[in-house]
Design a protein around this motif. Sequence first.
Motif, PDB file in Angstrom:
ATOM      1  N   LEU A 129      31.393  32.931  39.028  1.00 31.30           N
ATOM      2  CA  LEU A 129      32.182  32.904  40.267  1.00 31.30           C
ATOM      3  C   LEU A 129      32.792  34.266  40.562  1.00 31.30           C
ATOM      4  N   ARG A 130      33.312  34.917  39.535  1.00 34.03           N
ATOM      5  CA  ARG A 130      33.872  36.256  39.754  1.00 34.03           C
ATOM      6  C   ARG A 130      32.813  37.217  40.293  1.00 34.03           C
ATOM      7  N   ARG A 131      31.625  37.124  39.723  1.00 30.57           N
ATOM      8  CA  ARG A 131      30.549  38.017  40.184  1.00 30.57           C
ATOM      9  C   ARG A 131      30.162  37.698  41.636  1.00 30.57           C
ATOM     10  N   MET A 132      30.094  36.430  41.952  1.00 28.77           N
ATOM     11  CA  MET A 132      29.748  36.033  43.322  1.00 28.77           C
ATOM     12  C   MET A 132      30.773  36.594  44.311  1.00 28.77           C
ATOM     13  N   ILE A 133      32.037  36.404  43.981  1.00 25.75           N
ATOM     14  CA  ILE A 133      33.112  36.866  44.867  1.00 25.75           C
ATOM     15  C   ILE A 133      33.049  38.393  45.004  1.00 25.75           C
ATOM     16  N   TYR A 134      32.870  39.054  43.876  1.00 16.84           N
ATOM     17  CA  TYR A 134      32.908  40.518  43.906  1.00 16.84           C
ATOM     18  C   TYR A 134      31.755  41.093  44.736  1.00 16.84           C
ATOM     19  N   ASN A 135      30.616  40.447  44.648  1.00 16.84           N
ATOM     20  CA  ASN A 135      29.478  40.956  45.426  1.00 16.84           C
ATOM     21  C   ASN A 135      29.647  40.704  46.920  1.00 16.84           C
ATOM     22  N   SER A 136      30.306  39.603  47.279  1.00 19.43           N
ATOM     23  CA  SER A 136      30.567  39.382  48.710  1.00 19.43           C
ATOM     24  C   SER A 136      31.520  40.452  49.229  1.00 19.43           C
ATOM     25  N   TYR A 137      32.474  40.855  48.385  1.00 18.83           N
ATOM     26  CA  TYR A 137      33.381  41.950  48.754  1.00 18.83           C
ATOM     27  C   TYR A 137      32.604  43.253  48.965  1.00 18.83           C
ATOM     28  N   TYR A 189      30.070  44.849  38.725  1.00 18.48           N
ATOM     29  CA  TYR A 189      31.110  44.052  38.079  1.00 18.48           C
ATOM     30  C   TYR A 189      31.354  44.424  36.619  1.00 18.48           C
ATOM     31  N   ASP A 190      30.275  44.644  35.882  1.00 18.14           N
ATOM     32  CA  ASP A 190      30.433  44.896  34.450  1.00 18.14           C
ATOM     33  C   ASP A 190      29.196  45.627  33.961  1.00 18.14           C
ATOM     34  N   GLY A 191      29.324  46.362  32.877  1.00 18.81           N
ATOM     35  CA  GLY A 191      28.159  47.041  32.336  1.00 18.81           C
ATOM     36  C   GLY A 191      28.571  48.316  31.630  1.00 18.81           C
ATOM     37  N   MET A 192      27.554  49.061  31.184  1.00 24.66           N
ATOM     38  CA  MET A 192      27.813  50.348  30.537  1.00 24.66           C
ATOM     39  C   MET A 192      28.007  51.415  31.617  1.00 24.66           C
ATOM     40  N   THR A 193      28.795  52.410  31.289  1.00 27.02           N
ATOM     41  CA  THR A 193      28.948  53.551  32.188  1.00 27.02           C
ATOM     42  C   THR A 193      27.838  54.555  31.875  1.00 27.02           C
ATOM     43  N   ARG A 194      27.102  54.926  32.916  1.00 31.27           N
ATOM     44  CA  ARG A 194      25.989  55.864  32.708  1.00 31.27           C
ATOM     45  C   ARG A 194      26.246  57.119  33.527  1.00 31.27           C
ATOM     46  N   ILE A 195      26.054  58.246  32.910  1.00 29.50           N
ATOM     47  CA  ILE A 195      26.208  59.523  33.612  1.00 29.50           C
ATOM     48  C   ILE A 195      24.896  60.284  33.507  1.00 29.50           C
TER      49      ILE A 195
END
Lengths: 407, 172
Positions: free
Chosen positions: A10-18, A161-167
Motif C-alpha cells: 500500500l505504501r508503494r502504491m500511494i507513493y507511486n501515485s504521488y 520507494y526503497d532500494g540501494m543508492t547507486r552513483i
Amino acid sequence: MELPPNGERLRRMIYNSYMFYDHLLHFYYLAAPDFVVGPTADPAARNILGLIDKVGLETGKKVIDMRAKAIDVMKYFGGKRTHPIIALPGGLTRPLDAETRDEMRKHAEEAVEFSKFTFQLFEDVVLKNKEYVDLVLSEIYGGQQTYYIGLVDDDNKVEFYDGMTRIVDPEGNEFVKYEGSDYLDHIAERVEPWTYLKVTYLKNVGWTGWVTGKDSGIYRGGPLGRLNASEGMQTPVAQAEFEKMYETLGGKPVHATLAYHWARIIEGAQGAELWLKYMQDDDILDEHIRNIPTETPSRGVGTIEAARGHLIHDYDTDENGIVTEMNLIVATTHNYAGINLSVASAAKGVIKGGEVDEGKLNMVEMAFRAYDPCMACATHSLPGKMPLEIEIYDADRKLRRTVKRNC
Amino acid sequence: MLQFQSMSAELEARRGKTLVLGIGNVIRGDDGVGIHVARRVAELLPAELAATVDVDEACTGGFDLVDYLRGYERAVVADAIKTEGGEPGTVYKFSADALKPTAHLGHSHGVNLASALAVLSGLELGAPREVTVVAVEAEWLYEFKEELSPRVAAAVEEAAAAVLEALKNPPA
C-alpha cells in the motif's frame, strides 16, 4: 522492524501515485510553457494560461483532474489532501476496501493513458521542433558533466520507494552502490559563506571547487540524475520512452539540464504504471497492514526518492523515542551544486555584452526550473530577515555594481 | 471507519457554498494567525450560516490552494500579512483582485493565492465568484512559537468579526 507485505504494498502504491501527479504538475505548469509558448515569449503569456491557448482547455483541465484523483489516494489513507498522515511505524493507517480500490484502479488506468498522451505532446511540441532539440543539447544547458545519484531496485532499475543508492560517474559507469544507512561514508556537506544551503559532494572524490568532471565530487539527482544512475525503468511504457530519450539525446548518460523535463515525464509514467500494477493485485485488499512496534529504536536512517531528488532523513532517539539528533539532506541540497553550475552556464551563454532582457532572463531561469527546486525545503535557517548582497562583475572581473538588502 | 470523500464528491458538496479558509503555520508565530482567525470564526458562526459556510484550515500554500478553493461560490481567506511600515495587529480587508500572481514561477510551491485563482478561472474550473482577504499585520513571522505576538493575538477577535461581516454582507 518489518512491515507486513500489504503494509509495504500500500505504501508503494500511494507513493507511486504521488510521483505521477507531482511530475505531471511540474511538467504542464512550469516546464511546458517555456516550450509550448516559447522561451523568450512575453512573461504574461508564458504560463499555464498561455499553454492552454496552445494545447486547449481540456488538457489543462485534465491535468487538474488527474492530480485531484491521485491526491484522493492520499486523502483516503491520510484523511486530508495536504500533509496527510499515512505511514505509521510498522505500516500505515487503514486498509483499502474493494469498492474504493475499484474506483481508484480506474483512475490509475487513466493516469497511464495520460502519461502516453504526455509523451505524444512532448514529441509534437519539443522533439518535432529542431530549434528546441538543439536548445536542449546546446552547450548553454549541457556542459555539466557530473556524477549522478538515485535509488535502484535489484536489477538497477529506477526505484522511488526503497532500494540501494547507486552513483555513476560522468561517463555512466557505476562508481559506488550502498545501503542508504551508510550515506555518511559517501556524502559530505560543506558550508559556503554566501548561501543558506549546504553544498553536498562525494566524499570519496572530494571537493575541488565549482567544476565538473570525473575529478569533481559534484553530483546530481532528481529525474535525470536517477535515470542516468540506473539501467532502466521498471515498467514498459516508461522503459520505451527511456530508450527513446537516450537514443535521441546521444546515449547514456545525458548531461543536458533541460532533459530533466523529459526524464520527469518518464518517471511520471513509471509512477502511473506502478500505481496501476499495485491496484490490480488483489492482495492489496489484505487487511493486515501494520505490525505494532515492540521496541524503542535508537537510530534510523531513511532514504527515498522524492520527486525532486534523493532524500535522506537520519534520526537518533533516546530511550523514550525522543529525537536527540537529526540530519536531513533534502533533494534540492543534493542538486544545489548542479543548480549553481547550470544557472552560471546558462547566464554565460545567453547574456552577451551586458544586454539583458526578459527573454534572456527566462532562459537563465529555465536552467533553474529544470530541477524543480524547493529552496524553502533546502534552507535550514530562519534568521528573521534575509541579508542579501549581489555583486555584478563585468567580463574583466571588475566589480560594476553591488545591490544590498537587509545588510 | 474514517469517512472518505473523493474530490468529485467534495466539489458537488461545495456547490453554492462559501469557504472561510485560514492559511498559515501555527508553529511559526504570527504566520498562523489566519488559522486562529478561522477557528474563532467556526466558534462564532451563526447557526443560519452553518449550512452554507465551510470553515477550513490550510497549513500550506502553493498549488494546493487550487484544490481548497475550487468549486466554492465565494471565499473569505484569512492570513498574515507583512506590509512596509505596517503596525502589527492591524486588520485589513480587501478583494483578492488586488493581489498579483507569482512573478517568476520556479517550482510548484511558488504558486500564490492570485496564481491559484488565475488557474481556476483560466481553466473554467469553478473559481469562487468573489474572494475577500482578511489579513492581519504580523510581527513574529520567523520564530518557532505556537503562540501569537500580543498585538496580533489581540487582533484575532477583530479579524474574525471582519470575516463574519464579509459572510453576512457579501460584496454585490
